[in-house]
Every structure is written in C-alpha cells, then in structure tokens.
Design an enzyme around this catalytic site. Structure first.
Site, PDB file in Angstrom:
ATOM      1  N   CYS A 286     -27.897  25.503  63.856  1.00 47.80           N
ATOM      2  CA  CYS A 286     -29.578  25.123  63.144  1.00 47.80           C
ATOM      3  C   CYS A 286     -29.843  25.363  61.626  1.00 47.80           C
ATOM      4  O   CYS A 286     -28.941  26.456  61.421  1.00 47.80           O
ATOM      5  CB  CYS A 286     -30.832  25.641  63.862  1.00 47.80           C
ATOM      6  SG  CYS A 286     -32.341  26.064  63.867  1.00 47.80           S
TER       7      CYS A 286
ATOM      8  N   CYS B  88     -32.455  32.648  60.775  1.00 47.44           N
ATOM      9  CA  CYS B  88     -33.182  33.592  61.691  1.00 47.44           C
ATOM     10  C   CYS B  88     -32.327  34.656  62.025  1.00 47.44           C
ATOM     11  O   CYS B  88     -30.901  34.462  62.807  1.00 47.44           O
ATOM     12  CB  CYS B  88     -33.513  33.126  63.091  1.00 47.44           C
ATOM     13  SG  CYS B  88     -34.837  31.608  62.703  1.00 47.44           S
TER      14      CYS B  88
ATOM     15  N   CYS C  96     -30.868  35.377  65.510  1.00 45.95           N
ATOM     16  CA  CYS C  96     -30.336  33.728  66.567  1.00 45.95           C
ATOM     17  C   CYS C  96     -28.717  33.791  66.523  1.00 45.95           C
ATOM     18  O   CYS C  96     -28.301  33.440  65.106  1.00 45.95           O
ATOM     19  CB  CYS C  96     -30.729  32.607  66.530  1.00 45.95           C
ATOM     20  SG  CYS C  96     -30.846  31.269  67.695  1.00 45.95           S
TER      21      CYS C  96
ATOM     22  N   CYS D 244     -38.625  24.981  81.362  1.00 39.27           N
ATOM     23  CA  CYS D 244     -38.858  24.742  79.311  1.00 39.27           C
ATOM     24  C   CYS D 244     -38.180  24.654  78.335  1.00 39.27           C
ATOM     25  O   CYS D 244     -36.512  25.497  79.305  1.00 39.27           O
ATOM     26  CB  CYS D 244     -39.306  26.616  78.529  1.00 39.27           C
ATOM     27  SG  CYS D 244     -39.101  26.506  76.994  1.00 39.27           S
TER      28      CYS D 244
ATOM     29  N   CYS E 230     -42.101  22.816  79.216  1.00 42.54           N
ATOM     30  CA  CYS E 230     -42.503  23.768  78.159  1.00 42.54           C
ATOM     31  C   CYS E 230     -41.660  23.446  76.993  1.00 42.54           C
ATOM     32  O   CYS E 230     -40.700  22.475  77.547  1.00 42.54           O
ATOM     33  CB  CYS E 230     -42.333  25.072  78.359  1.00 42.54           C
ATOM     34  SG  CYS E 230     -42.875  25.513  76.936  1.00 42.54           S
TER      35      CYS E 230
ATOM     36  N   CYS F 182     -47.817  29.040  73.810  1.00 41.33           N
ATOM     37  CA  CYS F 182     -46.860  29.995  74.619  1.00 41.33           C
ATOM     38  C   CYS F 182     -46.188  30.600  72.971  1.00 41.33           C
ATOM     39  O   CYS F 182     -45.620  29.917  71.933  1.00 41.33           O
ATOM     40  CB  CYS F 182     -45.921  29.805  75.077  1.00 41.33           C
ATOM     41  SG  CYS F 182     -44.515  31.532  74.995  1.00 41.33           S
TER      42      CYS F 182
ATOM     43  N   ARG G  93     -44.811  37.563  79.042  1.00 44.39           N
ATOM     44  CA  ARG G  93     -43.726  37.459  79.758  1.00 44.39           C
ATOM     45  C   ARG G  93     -42.745  38.954  79.314  1.00 44.39           C
ATOM     46  O   ARG G  93     -42.578  38.703  78.260  1.00 44.39           O
ATOM     47  CB  ARG G  93     -43.284  36.092  79.298  1.00 44.39           C
ATOM     48  CG  ARG G  93     -42.028  35.529  80.020  1.00 44.39           C
ATOM     49  CD  ARG G  93     -41.296  34.084  80.018  1.00 44.39           C
ATOM     50  NE  ARG G  93     -42.684  33.551  80.696  1.00 44.39           N
ATOM     51  CZ  ARG G  93     -42.820  32.371  79.986  1.00 44.39           C
ATOM     52  NH1 ARG G  93     -42.781  32.286  79.129  1.00 44.39           N
ATOM     53  NH2 ARG G  93     -44.024  31.745  80.328  1.00 44.39           N
TER      54      ARG G  93
HETATM   55  N1  SAM Z   1     -35.758  26.767  67.235  1.00 41.78           N
HETATM   56  C1  SAM Z   1     -36.905  26.372  67.154  1.00 41.78           C
HETATM   57  C2  SAM Z   1     -37.221  27.802  67.332  1.00 41.78           C
HETATM   58  O1  SAM Z   1     -37.076  28.826  66.717  1.00 41.78           O
HETATM   59  O2  SAM Z   1     -38.812  27.657  67.379  1.00 41.78           O
HETATM   60  C3  SAM Z   1     -37.003  27.196  69.648  1.00 41.78           C
HETATM   61  C4  SAM Z   1     -35.297  28.407  69.770  1.00 41.78           C
HETATM   62  S1  SAM Z   1     -36.233  29.442  69.323  1.00 41.78           S
HETATM   63  C5  SAM Z   1     -33.834  30.340  70.260  1.00 41.78           C
HETATM   64  C6  SAM Z   1     -36.784  30.943  70.567  1.00 41.78           C
HETATM   65  C7  SAM Z   1     -37.184  31.320  70.593  1.00 41.78           C
HETATM   66  O3  SAM Z   1     -36.195  32.784  70.618  1.00 41.78           O
HETATM   67  C8  SAM Z   1     -37.415  32.386  69.130  1.00 41.78           C
HETATM   68  O4  SAM Z   1     -38.148  32.109  68.344  1.00 41.78           O
HETATM   69  C9  SAM Z   1     -37.143  33.912  69.690  1.00 41.78           C
HETATM   70  O5  SAM Z   1     -38.017  34.150  69.468  1.00 41.78           O
HETATM   71  C10 SAM Z   1     -36.049  33.931  70.250  1.00 41.78           C
HETATM   72  N2  SAM Z   1     -34.638  34.663  70.405  1.00 41.78           N
HETATM   73  C11 SAM Z   1     -33.951  33.882  70.047  1.00 41.78           C
HETATM   74  N3  SAM Z   1     -32.911  34.404  69.880  1.00 41.78           N
HETATM   75  C12 SAM Z   1     -33.268  35.518  70.663  1.00 41.78           C
HETATM   76  C13 SAM Z   1     -32.487  36.599  70.824  1.00 41.78           C
HETATM   77  N4  SAM Z   1     -31.599  37.203  70.434  1.00 41.78           N
HETATM   78  N5  SAM Z   1     -32.506  38.111  71.560  1.00 41.78           N
HETATM   79  C14 SAM Z   1     -34.453  37.677  71.623  1.00 41.78           C
HETATM   80  N6  SAM Z   1     -34.659  36.732  70.966  1.00 41.78           N
HETATM   81  C15 SAM Z   1     -34.357  36.022  71.145  1.00 41.78           C
HETATM   82  C1  DTB Z   2     -38.880  33.514  74.506  1.00 44.56           C
HETATM   83  O1  DTB Z   2     -39.753  34.048  73.927  1.00 44.56           O
HETATM   84  N1  DTB Z   2     -37.919  33.663  75.344  1.00 44.56           N
HETATM   85  C2  DTB Z   2     -37.119  32.639  75.248  1.00 44.56           C
HETATM   86  C3  DTB Z   2     -37.494  31.050  74.848  1.00 44.56           C
HETATM   87  N2  DTB Z   2     -38.851  31.505  74.245  1.00 44.56           N
HETATM   88  C4  DTB Z   2     -37.514  29.969  74.458  1.00 44.56           C
HETATM   89  C5  DTB Z   2     -35.276  32.582  74.209  1.00 44.56           C
HETATM   90  C6  DTB Z   2     -34.619  33.766  74.552  1.00 44.56           C
HETATM   91  C7  DTB Z   2     -33.342  33.149  73.191  1.00 44.56           C
HETATM   92  C8  DTB Z   2     -32.533  34.938  74.150  1.00 44.56           C
HETATM   93  C9  DTB Z   2     -31.541  34.262  73.021  1.00 44.56           C
HETATM   94  C10 DTB Z   2     -30.030  33.013  74.008  1.00 44.56           C
HETATM   95  O2  DTB Z   2     -30.937  32.682  75.239  1.00 44.56           O
HETATM   96  O3  DTB Z   2     -29.370  32.684  72.895  1.00 44.56           O
HETATM   97 FE1  SF4 Z   3     -33.130  27.875  64.464  1.00 41.66          FE
HETATM   98 FE2  SF4 Z   3     -32.554  30.161  66.032  1.00 41.66          FE
HETATM   99 FE3  SF4 Z   3     -34.204  30.354  64.588  1.00 41.66          FE
HETATM  100 FE4  SF4 Z   3     -35.365  28.764  66.555  1.00 41.66          FE
HETATM  101  S1  SF4 Z   3     -34.233  30.802  65.982  1.00 41.66           S
HETATM  102  S2  SF4 Z   3     -35.104  28.670  64.387  1.00 41.66           S
HETATM  103  S3  SF4 Z   3     -32.639  28.135  67.015  1.00 41.66           S
HETATM  104  S4  SF4 Z   3     -31.737  29.536  64.236  1.00 41.66           S
END
Ligand code: SAM
Ligand code: DTB
Ligand code: SF4
Length: 334
Positions: free
Chosen positions: A66, A70, A73, A110, A141, A201, A273
């Site tokens: 990506c 973030c 992530c 989702c 979702c 959501c 959630r």
């Molecule tokens: N790329 C899209 C976005 O960022 O909206 C969708 C996928 S993103 C991984 C979805 C959500 O997962 C993020 O907004 C964040 O709140 C949550 N998330 C991602 N990595 C995480 C982590 N290591 N621990 C907790 N929540 C996480």
């Molecule tokens: C949300 O709030 N948490 C989920 C879902 N919406 C998309 C994602 C959590 C991701 C946790 C880290 C991972 O699995 O990489």
């Molecule tokens: Fe990309 Fe992860 Fe950020 Fe979603 S949370 S926009 S997958 S870097």
C-alpha cells in the site's frame, strides 16, 4: 455530563442526535470505572439484547504494497515488515471464504484491500465480490481506502451493506500516525458513503502512544458526525514488527474498557465492535469489554494479516459468559 440535545431546523419538535462537547465527553471518560460501566450497561440494555453479539469475518482480498504510510500498518510499502505482496483474489476464492465464515456463525463478511483508493476497474472487481457474498446470504462490508461519490454509488448498486473507513485517532494526533493523507480526507469519504445510503462503519485504534484526550477526541468526532456510524470498531493496536509503532508500550487495559464504555454511551444505538487485538486480551478483559457495551466482534482465526483468537477459544468464552451470536437478519423475524 449530559450532551446537549439540539432540535432540527426543519422540524423543531424532532430531536436531533445529541452533540457532545469535549468537556462532557472527557468527564464521562474519566468518571469512576464502576459508574462508567453502570451507565454503559444501562444504555446498552435500552437498545440491545445484552447477551447477544454480532459476528463479522474479515478477508484481505488484496494484501500488502500500500502506498499510504499508516504507522500501525503491516501492509504499508513504507515499512519493512517482510509481508509478501499478493494479487487481488479471485471471486471464487472469496465465495469459498464467505461460505466458511457463514458456517462459523458470521453474519457479515468484510473484504479489505491494501489500497490508498481503488481505481474504477478495481472497484468493478470488488462489486462482483460483493454480489458473490450477498448470494451466500451474508451482509457485505468492504474497506478499500478513499472513495469518490460515484464509487460509493457504484458499491451501493452492487449491494454493499457497510463500508469501513476508520478515523483511527483524534484530528490532533492524526499527523503523528499518517502523513500521506489528511484527517479531512477520511471524513470526506465517510460523507460519500453516507450520501450513497451505505451503512457506515468507522472507529479507530487505542495504544498508538496517543493521550487520553485523543481517545476522547476520536469518539467525539464519531459521535458528532451528522449521523453517528452504525458500527464503531475499537481496535487495540497489534504491534507489527517493522512498523514505526512496533515498540510502543501497550496502554493500560482499562483505557480500552473506558473507550468502549464511552463509545457505547455517546453512540447508544451503534454496534460497538471489540475489534483487533483480542488475541492478547485475556478472558476477563473480554468480559469487561462486553460489560462496557461491546456487542460485535470479528471471528475467525485471521484478521487481515494478523492473528485473531481461534474458533474454539471464542466458542468456549461465549459459552462461559452466556453470550449468543446474533442470527442473520432473515432468521431474526425482521
Ligand atoms: N486500506 C484501507 C484503509 O486503510 O482504510 C483498508 C484496510 S486498513 C488495514 C483497515 C483498518 O485496520 C485501519 O484503518 C486500522 O484502523 C486497522 N488496523 C490496521 N492495522 C492495525 C493494527 N496493526 N492494529 C490495529 N488495527 C489496525
Ligand atoms: C477494523 O476496524 N479493524 C479491522 C477491520 N476494521 C478492517 C482490521 C484490523 C486489522 C488488524 C491488523 C491486520 O490484520 O493486519
Ligand atoms: Fe494502506 Fe494499511 Fe493505511 Fe490501509 S491502513 S491505507 S492498507 S497502509
């Protein structure tokens, strides 16, 4: 401590959802834990069955690479996490996963994609997946990054029930976590989703080094949206090796409980959630989060890339707590 109730301009007799001030929300958040839990449980019982939780399943249909940065992530191309980038999944693979999730008790499926924003072509492929999930009798979702208004409309036409787009933290702390987009970009997409008639959501993450005021600020933004989100995921940071947040000290567990309780009180009709991070939470902390008003979770052994408790542990926990999974809408008698 009570929020201010406004009357809508076009119908002075009809109450608009109450708007919270920062001071009122902070006072609520900081109240003695017993008082906070009592209030949260009271509000919860007014709107929901207290012993039922809604279960969703996650599938990452596009992993890694990506362009956003973030800090939490593991899928950002800016961090060296060792995660292998994968192509977009095929519809038949998604159908198979949705069926499995439905058989495990999930009512919503989702689909996540590691995109900053989908292209129109990518969105067409996702629209097909939405159709396939709906055909299995589940709610659909998606969480795909930023959307234009037209793209949100396209997803609505495809039958999408919910769109997940987290604000993650307070507006003030946001710049410490993401530099490739602005907080206002997130709100703009949430507006497009709402305008298209898709259920919203939106939630965030606890444990990224933010202050309590940021947790309150995040809830304030969500609760004071023109309409609060129908679903509010509260994630506990899963520290991922190779990300800038890998060594952040975990927050006091009660901050998670307080965040859930405050979310429940500030958004009484929303599903709250208990989201990422359950693997490291013990049974007692799970129970406190349910007492605080959490009534939704992700089931299945994988989130997007990280681990989630396995089916057996969750089943055992639900049984010991006397919790049931919410039935699909068609079984619930309307
Ligand atoms: N790329 C899209 C976005 O960022 O909206 C969708 C996928 S993103 C991984 C979805 C959500 O997962 C993020 O907004 C964040 O709140 C949550 N998330 C991602 N990595 C995480 C982590 N290591 N621990 C907790 N929540 C996480
Ligand atoms: C949300 O709030 N948490 C989920 C879902 N919406 C998309 C994602 C959590 C991701 C946790 C880290 C991972 O699995 O990489
Ligand atoms: Fe990309 Fe992860 Fe950020 Fe979603 S949370 S926009 S997958 S870097």
């Amino acid at each position: 401590m009570n929020p201010e109730t406004l009357r809508t301009a076009d119908n002075p007799d009809q109450e608009a959802p109450p708007r919270w001030s920062f001071e009122a929300a902070l006072e609520l958040f900081e109240s003695p834990l017993n008082d906070l839990l009592f209030q949260a449980q009271t509000v919860h019982r007014r709107h929901f069955d207290a012993n039922t939780v809604q279960a969703s399943a996650l599938l990452n249909v596009k992993t890694g690479g990506c362009s956003e940065d973030c800090a939490y992530c593991g899928q950002s191309a800016h961090h060296q996490t060792g995660l292998e980038r994968e192509r977009l999944m095929r519809v038949d693979e998604v159908t198979k996963a949705a069926r499995r999730a439905r058989d495990q008790g999930s009512t919503r499926f989702c689909m996540g994609a590691a995109w900053r924003a989908p292209s129109d072509h990518q969105l067409d492929l996702i629209a097909e997946m939405v159709g396939a999930v709906k055909a299995e009798g589940m709610e659909a979702c998606a969480t795909l990054g930023m959307l234009t208004g037209d793209q949100a409309e396209r997803l609505k036409q495809a039958g999408l029930d919910y769109y997940n787009h987290n604000i993650d933290t307070s507006e003030e702390f946001y710049g410490n976590i993401v530099s490739t987009r602005a907080f206002s970009d997130r709100l703009e997409t949430l507006g497009h989703v709402r305008d298209a008639g898709i259920r919203v959501c939106a939630g965030g993450i606890i444990g990224m080094g933010e202050a309590r005021a940021d947790r309150v600020g995040m809830l304030l933004t969500l609760a004071n949206l023109p309409e609060p989100p129908e679903s509010v995921p509260i994630n506990l940071l899963i520290p991922i090796a190779g990300t800038p947040l890998e060594n952040v000290a975990p927050p006091d567990s009660f901050e998670m409980v307080r965040t859930i309780a405050a979310a429940r009180i500030m958004m009484p009709r929303s599903y709250v959630r208990l989201s990422a991070g359950r693997e490291t939470m013990n049974d007692e902390l799970h129970a406190l989060c349910f007492l605080a008003g959490a009534n939704s979770l992700f089931i299945g052994e994988k989130l997007l890339t990280a681990a989630n408790p396995d089916e057996e542990r969750d089943r055992d926990l639900f049984e010991r707590l006397g919790l049931s999974l919410e039935a699909p809408e068609s079984d619930a008698g309307g």
